[in-house]
Write a protein that holds these residues in place. Structure first.
Motif, PDB file in Angstrom:
ATOM      1  N   HIS A  35      -9.809 -10.740 -13.539  1.00 39.38           N
ATOM      2  CA  HIS A  35      -8.936  -9.564 -13.568  1.00 39.38           C
ATOM      3  C   HIS A  35      -7.640  -9.769 -14.352  1.00 39.38           C
ATOM      4  O   HIS A  35      -6.901  -8.794 -14.549  1.00 39.38           O
ATOM      5  CB  HIS A  35      -8.589  -9.140 -12.137  1.00 39.38           C
ATOM      6  N   ALA A  74       2.349   1.758  -3.462  1.00 36.67           N
ATOM      7  CA  ALA A  74       1.326   2.244  -4.385  1.00 36.67           C
ATOM      8  C   ALA A  74       1.025   3.718  -4.148  1.00 36.67           C
ATOM      9  O   ALA A  74       0.793   4.470  -5.112  1.00 36.67           O
ATOM     10  CB  ALA A  74       0.058   1.412  -4.228  1.00 36.67           C
ATOM     11  N   GLN A 123       0.823  -1.213   0.000  1.00 41.13           N
ATOM     12  CA  GLN A 123       0.000   0.000   0.000  1.00 41.13           C
ATOM     13  C   GLN A 123       0.857   1.262   0.000  1.00 41.13           C
ATOM     14  O   GLN A 123       0.546   2.244  -0.681  1.00 41.13           O
ATOM     15  CB  GLN A 123      -0.925  -0.024   1.211  1.00 41.13           C
ATOM     16  N   LEU A 170      -5.207  -7.151  -7.799  1.00 39.22           N
ATOM     17  CA  LEU A 170      -6.076  -5.973  -7.846  1.00 39.22           C
ATOM     18  C   LEU A 170      -5.290  -4.709  -8.206  1.00 39.22           C
ATOM     19  O   LEU A 170      -5.793  -3.848  -8.937  1.00 39.22           O
ATOM     20  CB  LEU A 170      -6.781  -5.809  -6.506  1.00 39.22           C
ATOM     21  N   LEU A 171      -4.066  -4.609  -7.700  1.00 40.22           N
ATOM     22  CA  LEU A 171      -3.256  -3.430  -7.980  1.00 40.22           C
ATOM     23  C   LEU A 171      -2.902  -3.349  -9.462  1.00 40.22           C
ATOM     24  O   LEU A 171      -3.106  -2.303 -10.108  1.00 40.22           O
ATOM     25  CB  LEU A 171      -1.985  -3.456  -7.133  1.00 40.22           C
ATOM     26  N   TYR A 172      -2.382  -4.434 -10.018  1.00 37.51           N
ATOM     27  CA  TYR A 172      -1.985  -4.401 -11.422  1.00 37.51           C
ATOM     28  C   TYR A 172      -3.183  -4.376 -12.361  1.00 37.51           C
ATOM     29  O   TYR A 172      -3.066  -3.907 -13.501  1.00 37.51           O
ATOM     30  CB  TYR A 172      -1.078  -5.592 -11.738  1.00 37.51           C
ATOM     31  N   SER A 173      -4.324  -4.859 -11.896  1.00 35.48           N
ATOM     32  CA  SER A 173      -5.533  -4.703 -12.695  1.00 35.48           C
ATOM     33  C   SER A 173      -6.006  -3.256 -12.698  1.00 35.48           C
ATOM     34  O   SER A 173      -6.485  -2.758 -13.734  1.00 35.48           O
ATOM     35  CB  SER A 173      -6.634  -5.616 -12.147  1.00 35.48           C
ATOM     36  N   LYS A 174      -5.849  -2.570 -11.585  1.00 39.87           N
ATOM     37  CA  LYS A 174      -6.274  -1.168 -11.506  1.00 39.87           C
ATOM     38  C   LYS A 174      -5.408  -0.270 -12.386  1.00 39.87           C
ATOM     39  O   LYS A 174      -5.914   0.679 -13.008  1.00 39.87           O
ATOM     40  CB  LYS A 174      -6.234  -0.696 -10.058  1.00 39.87           C
ATOM     41  N   VAL A 175      -4.135  -0.551 -12.459  1.00 38.06           N
ATOM     42  CA  VAL A 175      -3.236   0.250 -13.296  1.00 38.06           C
ATOM     43  C   VAL A 175      -3.211  -0.260 -14.737  1.00 38.06           C
ATOM     44  O   VAL A 175      -2.390   0.188 -15.538  1.00 38.06           O
ATOM     45  CB  VAL A 175      -1.812   0.272 -12.708  1.00 38.06           C
ATOM     46  N   ARG A 176      -4.091  -1.195 -15.054  1.00 38.87           N
ATOM     47  CA  ARG A 176      -4.257  -1.742 -16.413  1.00 38.87           C
ATOM     48  C   ARG A 176      -2.980  -2.380 -16.934  1.00 38.87           C
ATOM     49  O   ARG A 176      -2.571  -2.169 -18.076  1.00 38.87           O
ATOM     50  CB  ARG A 176      -4.746  -0.654 -17.372  1.00 38.87           C
ATOM     51  N   ASN A 221       3.359   5.876  -5.926  1.00 42.36           N
ATOM     52  CA  ASN A 221       3.344   5.631  -7.373  1.00 42.36           C
ATOM     53  C   ASN A 221       4.538   4.771  -7.798  1.00 42.36           C
ATOM     54  O   ASN A 221       5.067   4.906  -8.902  1.00 42.36           O
ATOM     55  CB  ASN A 221       3.339   6.948  -8.149  1.00 42.36           C
ATOM     56  N   TRP A 247       4.251   1.420  -8.040  1.00 45.93           N
ATOM     57  CA  TRP A 247       3.563   0.148  -8.176  1.00 45.93           C
ATOM     58  C   TRP A 247       4.331  -0.842  -9.040  1.00 45.93           C
ATOM     59  O   TRP A 247       4.152  -2.058  -8.925  1.00 45.93           O
ATOM     60  CB  TRP A 247       2.163   0.365  -8.751  1.00 45.93           C
TER      61      TRP A 247
END
Length: 310
Positions: free
Chosen positions: A137, A65, A62, A97-103, A68, A70
């Motif tokens: 995801h 992330a 966290q 979830l983190l790498y899915s959020k940052v595409r 920035n 990540w």
């Protein structure tokens, strides 16, 4: 002695949590998490030590992330667990979830596959939720529909109803993917056609400008050809007389075209009659002969007679 590293790690975990949530000092929180994981040493250890280590990694993820950073998360976690299949379910879930959020789900493709194919992880109660998370995801956003279907059909944790539900989700995702591809191709074609239209308009404008320039050059050349040559020759001859033949600084005897009968006799008799006095200049020729050269009449009378010719 064994409880000392665990107590130290727990204390560092509490400090890291306070720095993350209360003080918003993310760099210091990451340092506390690293110190706590280092104090626990390699390996999983007892269950309480594994939970503290997992919590330290969650707080560290966290904090990274929030800064920035990540892209460093996965490598930072693997330095404490050494292999993807050893990751705790909570850490794996947070990474997905983190790498899915940052595409950028491609990062978790091999990691999730390694974790799900491990026999030890298949016995975990979180295995079904991890498979669903990986399916929704990672595989579906990447368009890995065949791999998703194989994973669902070969999974023993889902009953037939759950398998049908997941297969229906995969089919819907495949249709949406195909529609997005068609829209993307249509947008590219439209953009290409618009680009061609713009280039065509620019080419047409350039061609029009070149045609106008050609017409202007033709007009200028026609005007140049219409310029009277007699006037040009007259101006050139007068300039020659003024600059070259009638230079006052030149004290040498000037060549007089009147003395060599280059002009008509009528011109000579008319203009020479206007001269009040005549002078004779005696020049010694190379043949020792004396010749009589008469002085040139006034310059204004010569110019008037020349102008009559043109």
């Amino acid at each position: 002695m064994r409880s000392d590293p665990l107590a130290q790690a727990a204390s560092l975990l509490e400090e890291a949590t306070d720095l993350l949530v209360l003080h918003r000092d993310f760099a210091a929180a990451v340092e506390r998490c690293e110190a706590g994981c280092d104090s626990l040493g390699p390996g999983t250890g007892p269950e309480s030590s594994a939970e503290v280590k997992c919590s330290l990694c969650v707080v560290g993820i966290q904090a990274l992330a929030e800064m920035n950073r990540w892209r460093e998360v996965l490598s930072w976690v693997l330095q404490y667990y050494h292999a993807p299949e050893h990751l705790p379910p909570k850490v794996l879930e947070l990474c997905i979830l983190l790498y899915s959020k940052v595409r950028d789900p491609q990062v978790m493709l091999e990691v999730g596959s390694s974790w799900l194919t491990d026999q030890t992880n298949k016995s975990l109660p979180e295995y079904g939720s991890m498979l669903e998370l990986y399916l929704l995801h990672v595989l579906l956003p990447l368009g890995r529909f065949e791999g998703a279907e194989e994973l669902v059909r070969g999974c023993g944790v889902f009953d037939s109803q759950q398998q049908l539900a997941f297969l229906g989700t995969i089919c819907e995702s495949r249709c949406q993917w195909a529609q997005q591809e068609e829209m993307h191709l249509a947008a590219e074609e439209q953009q290409d056609s618009a680009t061609e239209t713009v280039l065509g308009a620019l080419s047409q404008k350039l061609l029009t400008m070149l045609m106008l320039l050609r017409r202007a050059l033709r007009s200028m050349s026609s005007h140049f050809y219409l310029f009277p040559y007699k006037k040009m020759l007259l101006a050139t001859f007068l300039l020659y007389l003024v600059v070259v033949r009638l230079d006052p600084d030149d004290h040498r005897v000037k060549w007089n075209p009147l003395q060599f009968n280059l002009f008509p006799k009528s011109f000579q008799s008319t203009k020479l009659g206007q001269v009040n006095s005549m002078s004779t200049i005696h020049l010694q020729s190379p043949l020792s002969e004396r010749c009589h050269l008469k002085m040139m009449p006034p310059f204004e009378s010569v110019n008037e007679e020349i102008l009559k010719w043109f």
